[in-house]
Design an enzyme around this catalytic site. Structure first.
Site, short mmCIF file in Angstrom:
data_model
loop_
_atom_site.label_atom_id
_atom_site.label_comp_id
_atom_site.label_asym_id
_atom_site.label_seq_id
_atom_site.Cartn_x
_atom_site.Cartn_y
_atom_site.Cartn_z
N TYR A 52 -0.47 -20.80 0.27
CA TYR A 52 -1.67 -19.95 0.19
C TYR A 52 -1.73 -19.15 -1.11
CZ TYR A 52 -4.97 -16.20 0.98
OH TYR A 52 -6.02 -15.32 0.84
N HIS A 82 -14.48 -11.21 -6.83
CA HIS A 82 -14.05 -10.08 -5.99
C HIS A 82 -14.34 -8.72 -6.63
CE1 HIS A 82 -12.32 -13.21 -3.65
NE2 HIS A 82 -11.50 -12.45 -2.95
N ASN A 194 -4.11 -8.09 -4.30
CA ASN A 194 -3.69 -7.95 -2.91
C ASN A 194 -2.76 -6.75 -2.78
OD1 ASN A 194 -3.07 -10.80 -0.71
ND2 ASN A 194 -4.76 -9.40 -0.84
N TYR A 277 -6.94 36.25 15.07
CA TYR A 277 -6.11 35.06 14.86
C TYR A 277 -6.10 34.62 13.40
CZ TYR A 277 -6.07 34.30 19.94
OH TYR A 277 -5.90 34.40 21.30
N ARG A 280 -3.43 37.01 12.04
CA ARG A 280 -2.16 37.03 12.75
C ARG A 280 -1.50 35.65 12.81
NH1 ARG A 280 -2.16 37.79 19.04
NH2 ARG A 280 -4.24 38.53 18.52
N PHE A 326 -0.62 -6.09 2.98
CA PHE A 326 -1.80 -5.51 2.32
C PHE A 326 -2.63 -4.64 3.26
CE2 PHE A 326 -2.70 -9.96 3.61
CZ PHE A 326 -3.49 -9.67 4.71
N GLU A 412 -10.48 -12.31 8.58
CA GLU A 412 -9.95 -10.96 8.40
C GLU A 412 -10.68 -10.06 9.39
OE1 GLU A 412 -10.66 -10.60 4.21
OE2 GLU A 412 -9.30 -12.28 3.79
#
Length: 495
Positions: A52, A82, A194, A277, A280, A326, A412
């Site tokens: 791959y 991409h 990646n 608060y 404190r 990834f 994916e």
């Protein structure tokens, strides 16, 4: 000079690389591992093994075999296709962090990339060649594909680079440096994109800013304590030891140090038995945010030394495994946690601002700290601005990591959205800094009504520093300018 080896980079190292322009060099042992890994890729290509990303398509195209003659073209198409980032670019410091972190990850020797590519990345760091990288477009799994593709574009002479706050074509920059763009070989494009380096780079910048702001929030809160005759007994060590959280004990100790010698802070029973608060519980609230910061630091220090691409090459190439390092889930959770921790520092700060400006709560201070109540509004709308920022933070604090949209034809099918979480964390930190700047402006004004000569020595020094940036409010003015000036002064970039 910081030596990168893929294993031992710390946040402290990264901080000086980012902010002090320290240069980097490659560790010799790491270089040998990188070379061995590259030989394994070349063997896979030569023997026409099907692996791959080396000689197959990507994502849903992983079953498409690519001929050896087309492996270079495959990497080029990968980077160009991409590079789909959109929107405003990341800050230049984030881009610098991205280059450093991708370089460090590839030096682990599991990625099959040539040493020449890593030397060029190091050259980019050392010569401040920072890619212009759009912020939006990453799903935070399969790596930060879109942002890292814009980083890789610069290597191949495409895309843009920051030069004196302007965007310059990468090809022109390489020509200026008398260097040719890189031609990517098999696996190298995938190795570059990646990874989780966009969310992690922004996350590192977030952490460094957030930890500084958390320290600043304590002296600002201490100045508010003086302005409101706050009761120091609440910070007694026994109280915090009885609960046992180290971060809470640490904040209480620092609050005691800030208030040591103050003639404005009180003991319980002198003016009242106990505070609200927001005064404190400063050690409990701020201490919990420090627990968040410590968690985030731990995850970031793992991730900045992690191998996050796919596939990974082991045993000198005998073992090549497609995995999922990834996937950004650990950083997605960390950034969502950071969002909550920093939003709370702003929340409690705004409540202290309200006590400083509200005449029903401020122990005799002028309404809205106005020099002429009625004729002049004073800090009235400063509290509005703080409330608006706090409310905006509440929407940004919604966890990005609970969302997922399948991609790549459902190959994916679960993604982290970690980069969205990291970007939103940055926005929350920026908002929180402005809220704390408003509290500092109000506290510095309020303490003048009490008498600055009665302040603790440590806080008087801080009051002088604030006054060097923002003058006393003698008359209404454009307070937006004061907030921005003091927020800039509180930012890491100013120190």
């Amino acid at each position: 000079m910081i030596t990168l080896d893929g294993k031992n980079l710390s946040l402290a190292d990264l901080n000086i690389i980012l902010n002090d322009n320290v240069k980097v060099e490659l560790d010799n042992d790491a270089i040998e591992l990188v070379k061995k890994s590259r030989l394994a890729v070349e063997k896979i290509v030569r023997e026409d093994q099907t692996v791959y990303g080396i000689n197959t398509g990507f994502g849903k195209f992983s079953d498409v075999k690519i001929a050896e003659v087309d492996t270079r073209k495959l990497q080029l198409h990968l980077i160009r296709s991409h590079a789909c980032g959109v929107g405003a670019p990341f800050a230049e410091v984030v881009s610098r962090a991205m280059v450093v972190l991708r370089l460090n990850a590839l030096l682990k020797g599991f990625s099959g990339i040539r040493i020449e590519v890593l030397e060029r990345l190091a050259y980019m760091v050392n010569n401040r060649i920072h890619p212009v990288i759009p912020q939006q477009g990453s799903l935070g799994a399969s790596g930060d594909l879109a942002p890292l593709s814009h980083l890789a574009l610069v290597l191949i002479g495409e895309g843009f680079v920051w030069q004196k706050n302007e965007q310059v074509p990468a090809a022109d920059v390489w020509q200026t440096h008398n260097l040719e763009p890189i031609t990517l070989e098999a696996k190298e494009g995938l190795a570059l994109i990646n990874g989780t380096q966009a969310m992690t780079a922004q996350g590192v910048v977030n952490y460094l800013a957030a930890s500084k702001l958390a320290y600043d929030s304590e002296w600002i809160a201490a100045m508010t304590m003086e302005s409101l005759f706050g009761i120091v007994d609440a910070f007694h060590p026994s109280v915090h030891e009885a609960r046992g959280y180290q971060e809470q004990m640490d904040v209480a100790e620092r609050m005691r140090n800030w208030l040591a010698g103050s003639q404005l802070a009180t003991k319980q029973g002198e003016k009242r038995v106990q505070d609200a608060y927001s005064l404190r519980c400063i050690p409990q609230i701020h201490g919990a945010s420090w627990q968040v910061l410590n968690y985030v630091k731990e995850k970031l220090e793992i991730e900045i030394n992690a191998a996050t691409d796919n596939p990974l090459i082991f045993d000198d190439g005998d073992t090549v495994i497609s995995g999922g390092n990834f996937h950004g889930q650990p950083i997605a959770f960390a950034m969502d946690f950071l969002k909550i921790g920093m939003a709370e520092l702003a929340n409690v700060s705004e409540r202290r601002i309200e006590r400083l400006v509200n005449p029903q709560l401020s122990e005799g201070l002028p309404a809205f700290l106005s020099p002429q109540p009625g004729l002049q509004s004073g800090a009235m709308i400063l509290q509005y601005a703080a409330a608006s920022l706090v409310s905006e933070n509440k929407t940004l604090a919604h966890p990005a990591s609970v969302d997922s949209i399948p991609s790549s034809a459902n190959q994916e099918d679960h993604v982290s959205m970690g980069t969205i979480g990291s970007r939103h964390a940055y926005q929350i930190i920026e908002n929180a800094r402005r809220v704390l700047a408003i509290e500092a402006i109000c506290a510095a004004q309020a303490v003048e009504y009490r008498g600055v000569e009665k302040m603790s020595k440590a806080l008087y020094t801080k009051w002088q520093e604030v006054r060097a940036v923002v003058p006393t409010i003698n008359e209404d003015r454009i307070f937006s300018e004061d907030v921005e000036k003091l927020a800039d002064w509180l930012s890491p970039a100013s120190h």
